[in-house]
Motif scaffolding. Structure first.
Motif: not given
Length: 275
Positions: A82-106
């Motif tokens: 659903t579109r609501d689920e897409l919003k949740v999934i997009t939020l997780f995409h952003v959260i995960g990408l931020c974590l990935e950038i930090f972890k790769v930097h470290m």
């Protein structure tokens, strides 16, 4: 597990438990899980195919991003999300990408291949691997009509989820308090249960056990992903090795964050009764 009907009320005449009936329920449960895991399955299949199949025009990481974007578009278009689920999934995409950038930097892990769609050394497709966890949770939640029993208050849940996520960053500079956080999870969710429906029959299990089970299977998935070159840990630079079993604890905590966010958003939307 006790048989339940109507959001946790014990059935007065539970169905007779036979080997045949248990097997049929297990098959139904497996089919629901398979349907809910469609996005993760596409991710693993894409990782495997693109590892061994020569790709034209663009680097592998860019093709993966295109494939995952098309898959996400199709799932919403086909009504699988659903579109609501897409919003949740997009939020997780952003959260995960931020974590990935930090972890790769470290230097925790790396994405050694080339790609035009890399941000600070991290390919944008990587966020979909976190989003796929949210996709699974949302779909399984809907398909099995999940109900949360004795869910803790928001002022316990929100700070705990934030502290768990923050620890993924701060443990590089300070103490790693994951086990303290795990203990807090047990304390906060000690009386919480998750109720779900399979084949018209409701079951329940302690919420903490569901966290452990999901975290363990994600660790198995991580081994598959690293085998197909989704990313590489330092000890996998020369040859693939099994991901250290200690990573189960990391995935367990990440699953808890994911579950808490999904549950909180569903409560805000008023689509999930929490007793």
């Amino acid at each position: 597990m006790k048989s339940l009907t109507n959001y946790g009320k014990l059935s007065e005449q539970p169905p007779k438990l036979t080997i045949k009936h248990s097997w049929e329920q297990l098959v139904r449960f497996g089919w629901i899980q398979a349907q809910s895991c469609l996005f993760p399955v596409v991710i693993f299949a894409s990782l495997a195919i693109t590892k061994f199949l020569p790709l034209p025009l663009l680097p592998r990481y860019d093709w993966l991003l295109i494939l995952f974007l098309l898959m996400q578009w199709w799932m919403v278009r086909a009504g699988l999300e659903t579109r609501d689920e897409l919003k949740v999934i997009t939020l997780f995409h952003v959260i995960g990408l931020c974590l990935e950038i930090f972890k790769v930097h470290m230097g925790s892990w790396a994405y050694p291949e080339d790609g035009y769609s890399k941000l600070l050394g991290v390919p944008l497709y990587s966020g979909f691997m976190y989003a796929s966890v949210a996709s699974y949770l949302c779909q399984a939640w809907r398909r099995m009509k999940v109900d949360l029993i004795k869910w803790p208050k928001f002022y316990f849940v929100a700070p705990l989820a934030f502290a768990i996520y923050l620890n993924f960053f701060t443990h590089h500079y300070w103490l790693d308090v994951r086990w303290w956080l795990a203990s807090l999870v047990l304390m906060v969710f000690w009386r919480s249960w998750v109720s779900y429906e399979v084949g018209g029959i409701r079951y329940r299990m302690p919420l903490a056990i569901s966290f452990v089970l999901i975290g363990f299977f994600i660790w198995i998935a991580e081994n598959i992903a690293t085998f197909f070159g989704a990313w590489k840990y330092p000890n996998q630079a020369e040859v693939w090795r099994l991901v250290h079993v200690g990573k189960v604890s990391s995935w367990l905590l990440l699953v808890i964050v994911s579950f808490l966010i999904v549950a909180t958003l569903k409560r805000i939307k008023g689509k999930n009764p929490i007793r």
